[in-house]
Design a protein around this motif. Sequence first.
Motif, PDB file in Angstrom:
ATOM      1  N   GLN A   1       0.830  -1.198   0.000  1.00  0.00           N
ATOM      2  CA  GLN A   1       0.000   0.000   0.000  1.00  0.00           C
ATOM      3  C   GLN A   1       0.865   1.250   0.000  1.00  0.00           C
ATOM      4  O   GLN A   1       0.603   2.219  -0.719  1.00  0.00           O
ATOM      5  CB  GLN A   1      -0.934  -0.020   1.220  1.00  0.00           C
ATOM      6  CG  GLN A   1      -2.009   1.060   1.211  1.00  0.00           C
ATOM      7  CD  GLN A   1      -1.570   2.347   1.896  1.00  0.00           C
ATOM      8  OE1 GLN A   1      -0.601   2.344   2.658  1.00  0.00           O
ATOM      9  NE2 GLN A   1      -2.270   3.420   1.628  1.00  0.00           N
TER      10      GLN A   1
ATOM     11  N   VAL B   1       0.044   2.778  -3.546  1.00  0.00           N
ATOM     12  CA  VAL B   1      -1.090   3.677  -3.336  1.00  0.00           C
ATOM     13  C   VAL B   1      -0.613   5.062  -2.913  1.00  0.00           C
ATOM     14  O   VAL B   1      -1.038   6.075  -3.466  1.00  0.00           O
ATOM     15  CB  VAL B   1      -2.075   3.098  -2.292  1.00  0.00           C
ATOM     16  CG1 VAL B   1      -3.219   4.078  -2.040  1.00  0.00           C
ATOM     17  CG2 VAL B   1      -2.625   1.764  -2.776  1.00  0.00           C
TER      18      VAL B   1
ATOM     19  N   GLY C   1       0.601   7.072  -5.707  1.00  0.00           N
ATOM     20  CA  GLY C   1      -0.355   7.436  -6.737  1.00  0.00           C
ATOM     21  C   GLY C   1      -0.363   6.515  -7.942  1.00  0.00           C
ATOM     22  O   GLY C   1      -1.055   6.786  -8.925  1.00  0.00           O
ATOM     23  N   TRP C   2       0.383   5.414  -7.874  1.00  0.00           N
ATOM     24  CA  TRP C   2       0.398   4.485  -9.004  1.00  0.00           C
ATOM     25  C   TRP C   2      -0.933   3.751  -9.132  1.00  0.00           C
ATOM     26  O   TRP C   2      -1.370   3.430 -10.243  1.00  0.00           O
ATOM     27  CB  TRP C   2       1.514   3.446  -8.836  1.00  0.00           C
ATOM     28  CG  TRP C   2       2.903   4.005  -8.852  1.00  0.00           C
ATOM     29  CD1 TRP C   2       3.274   5.300  -9.076  1.00  0.00           C
ATOM     30  CD2 TRP C   2       4.111   3.281  -8.633  1.00  0.00           C
ATOM     31  NE1 TRP C   2       4.630   5.429  -9.000  1.00  0.00           N
ATOM     32  CE2 TRP C   2       5.183   4.198  -8.732  1.00  0.00           C
ATOM     33  CE3 TRP C   2       4.411   1.950  -8.354  1.00  0.00           C
ATOM     34  CZ2 TRP C   2       6.506   3.819  -8.573  1.00  0.00           C
ATOM     35  CZ3 TRP C   2       5.734   1.572  -8.191  1.00  0.00           C
ATOM     36  CH2 TRP C   2       6.775   2.507  -8.303  1.00  0.00           C
ATOM     37  N   VAL C   3      -1.552   3.430  -8.000  1.00  0.00           N
ATOM     38  CA  VAL C   3      -2.798   2.669  -7.956  1.00  0.00           C
ATOM     39  C   VAL C   3      -3.728   3.380  -6.975  1.00  0.00           C
ATOM     40  O   VAL C   3      -3.276   3.867  -5.935  1.00  0.00           O
ATOM     41  CB  VAL C   3      -2.533   1.217  -7.486  1.00  0.00           C
ATOM     42  CG1 VAL C   3      -3.839   0.473  -7.260  1.00  0.00           C
ATOM     43  CG2 VAL C   3      -1.672   0.467  -8.493  1.00  0.00           C
ATOM     44  N   THR C   4      -5.007   3.446  -7.288  1.00  0.00           N
ATOM     45  CA  THR C   4      -5.943   4.056  -6.354  1.00  0.00           C
ATOM     46  C   THR C   4      -6.239   3.096  -5.204  1.00  0.00           C
ATOM     47  O   THR C   4      -6.053   1.876  -5.338  1.00  0.00           O
ATOM     48  CB  THR C   4      -7.265   4.422  -7.044  1.00  0.00           C
ATOM     49  OG1 THR C   4      -7.940   3.211  -7.431  1.00  0.00           O
ATOM     50  CG2 THR C   4      -7.023   5.297  -8.258  1.00  0.00           C
ATOM     51  N   SER C   5      -6.697   3.636  -4.093  1.00  0.00           N
ATOM     52  CA  SER C   5      -7.040   2.797  -2.953  1.00  0.00           C
ATOM     53  C   SER C   5      -8.152   1.815  -3.312  1.00  0.00           C
ATOM     54  O   SER C   5      -8.140   0.655  -2.871  1.00  0.00           O
ATOM     55  CB  SER C   5      -7.477   3.683  -1.779  1.00  0.00           C
ATOM     56  OG  SER C   5      -7.811   2.894  -0.655  1.00  0.00           O
ATOM     57  N   GLU C   6      -9.106   2.258  -4.152  1.00  0.00           N
ATOM     58  CA  GLU C   6     -10.197   1.373  -4.562  1.00  0.00           C
ATOM     59  C   GLU C   6      -9.684   0.204  -5.387  1.00  0.00           C
ATOM     60  O   GLU C   6     -10.092  -0.946  -5.188  1.00  0.00           O
ATOM     61  CB  GLU C   6     -11.239   2.164  -5.359  1.00  0.00           C
ATOM     62  CG  GLU C   6     -12.050   3.153  -4.533  1.00  0.00           C
ATOM     63  CD  GLU C   6     -11.249   4.382  -4.124  1.00  0.00           C
ATOM     64  OE1 GLU C   6     -10.201   4.657  -4.752  1.00  0.00           O
ATOM     65  OE2 GLU C   6     -11.652   5.060  -3.156  1.00  0.00           O
ATOM     66  N   GLN C   7      -8.786   0.472  -6.335  1.00  0.00           N
ATOM     67  CA  GLN C   7      -8.205  -0.604  -7.138  1.00  0.00           C
ATOM     68  C   GLN C   7      -7.418  -1.575  -6.270  1.00  0.00           C
ATOM     69  O   GLN C   7      -7.490  -2.799  -6.439  1.00  0.00           O
ATOM     70  CB  GLN C   7      -7.294  -0.015  -8.220  1.00  0.00           C
ATOM     71  CG  GLN C   7      -8.008   0.732  -9.322  1.00  0.00           C
ATOM     72  CD  GLN C   7      -7.032   1.448 -10.244  1.00  0.00           C
ATOM     73  OE1 GLN C   7      -6.003   1.964  -9.803  1.00  0.00           O
ATOM     74  NE2 GLN C   7      -7.352   1.485 -11.524  1.00  0.00           N
TER      75      GLN C   7
ATOM     76  N   SER D   1     -11.368   3.238   4.226  1.00  0.00           N
ATOM     77  CA  SER D   1     -11.842   3.369   2.849  1.00  0.00           C
ATOM     78  C   SER D   1     -12.841   2.286   2.463  1.00  0.00           C
ATOM     79  O   SER D   1     -13.513   2.410   1.445  1.00  0.00           O
ATOM     80  CB  SER D   1     -10.657   3.331   1.871  1.00  0.00           C
ATOM     81  OG  SER D   1      -9.998   2.090   1.938  1.00  0.00           O
TER      82      SER D   1
END
Length: 399
Positions: free
Chosen positions: A249, A253, A256-262, A355
Motif C-alpha cells: 500500500q 497507493v 499514486g500508481w494505484v488508487t485505494s479502490e483498485q 476506505s
Amino acid sequence: MKLPSGSPAEVFFAFLKLGLTSFGGPIAHLGYFRTEMVERRRWLSEEQFGQLLALCQFLPGPASSQLGFTLGLLRAGWLGALAAFVAFTLPSVLLLLAFAAAIPLLTGATGEAAVHGLKLVACAVVADAVLGMSKKLCSDALRRIIAVLSAAALLLVSSTFAQLAVVIAAAVIGAYFIREITAPENDSGFQLCYGPRVGGLLLVLFVGLLFGLPFIAMGKPDFASVAEAFYRAGALVFGGGHVVLPLLQDSVVSTGWVTSEQFLSGYGASQAIPGPMFAFSAYLGAIVSSLENTYLMAATALVFIFLPGFLLVAGVLPFWGVFSRHPTAGRAIAGANAAVVGLLAAALYNPIFTSGITSSADLVIVLVAFGLLVVWRVSPLIVVLWCVIASVSQLWFFS
C-alpha cells in the motif's frame, strides 16, 4: 553436495495440483504441503519438513512460497525450485490478471457495488489475520505491548522507513528482553546441490539488490521503479501473506500508481483464488502498466516481490544448522513478529477500514463475514461471495 533425486517435471505437476487447489491462505498452504510431500509422496521426513518450516518462518518473505521453492530445490535442484514456483503461482496469477482486465468493464452502479464488496472482504480477512496472528505471536505481555506500540507508531507515521524502524527496534527489544523463546536446536541435515560459497553469493546478491535498486528507480511507474518497490516489499515483510499489505500500500497507493479502490478490490479478489497471496503483485503490476507492456510489468512485479525471499532462503540454507542453534536469533524474531502484528493492525484501520466501510450496512456485512471466517471457518470463497452479493443487494433493495 548431493544430486537431486527427482525431476523438474515431477515437481512441476505436484505443485500445479497444489496451485489449483490450495485455498485458505498461507497457513492452510503449509498443511497442504505437508499432506502432499510428507504423507503422500514421502519426499522428506516429518522432522525435515518441520526444520524447513522453521527456516522459512524465520526469514522475511512469503513463508509458504519459500517452503515450496525449497522443497522443489531439494527434490530436483535449481530447475525443481523454479518448477515449484511457476506451478504453484501461475494459476492465481492468471486469475488475477483476468480480474485486472475486467475491472474497466465493472462500470455502473452494480459493478461499483461488486467491487465495493471485494473491499469489504479485505476488512474481514485482515481482521481475522490480526486476531489469529496476535494469539500465536503475542502470547505474553511484553509482545502484546510491542504490538500495541508498533501499531500506534505506524498510525502516527506511515512510511516504509517507519515500518522498517519499528520492526528493527522490536527485534532488538526481543533479543534482550524476551526470555522464554529459543530457536530450533536441530541441525538442518539437508543435502544440497550447492555449498556455502554459493549460499554466500546469494546473500550478497540479496543485499546488493536491496540497496542498489533504489539508485536506478526514478519514482515513476516504470520497470526499474516497479522492480525496486516490489523487491523492497518482499525483502522487508516478516510473516508473509497479509503482512505485505501495508508495505505494498505504501509503495503503490501512497505514490499514486494505484488508487485505494483498485488496491483493495484486487486484494479482496485475491481471497477467492488458490495459491500464494503474493500473486496479488501481478495484479498490481498490471494496474500500474498504463504506459508500459501490461504483461511484462505484471511479470516484473511478480518476480521481484518473490525474489528476495527466495534469495534469502536459498542463501541461508547451507548455514542454517549453525545459525539456528543461537537462541538470541529466536528471541529477536519473536520481537519482530510482535511488531508485525502491530503493523498489520495499523493497516487494518488505515486504509482498509477507513476506505472500505462507508455505512452501518457495510459494517454489518463485514461482521457477518468475520463470523463466517472465525466461528464457522468457511472457505474464503464463500466469504467473497457473501460480501459481493450483500453489497450488490444493498444497492438493489435499499437505495
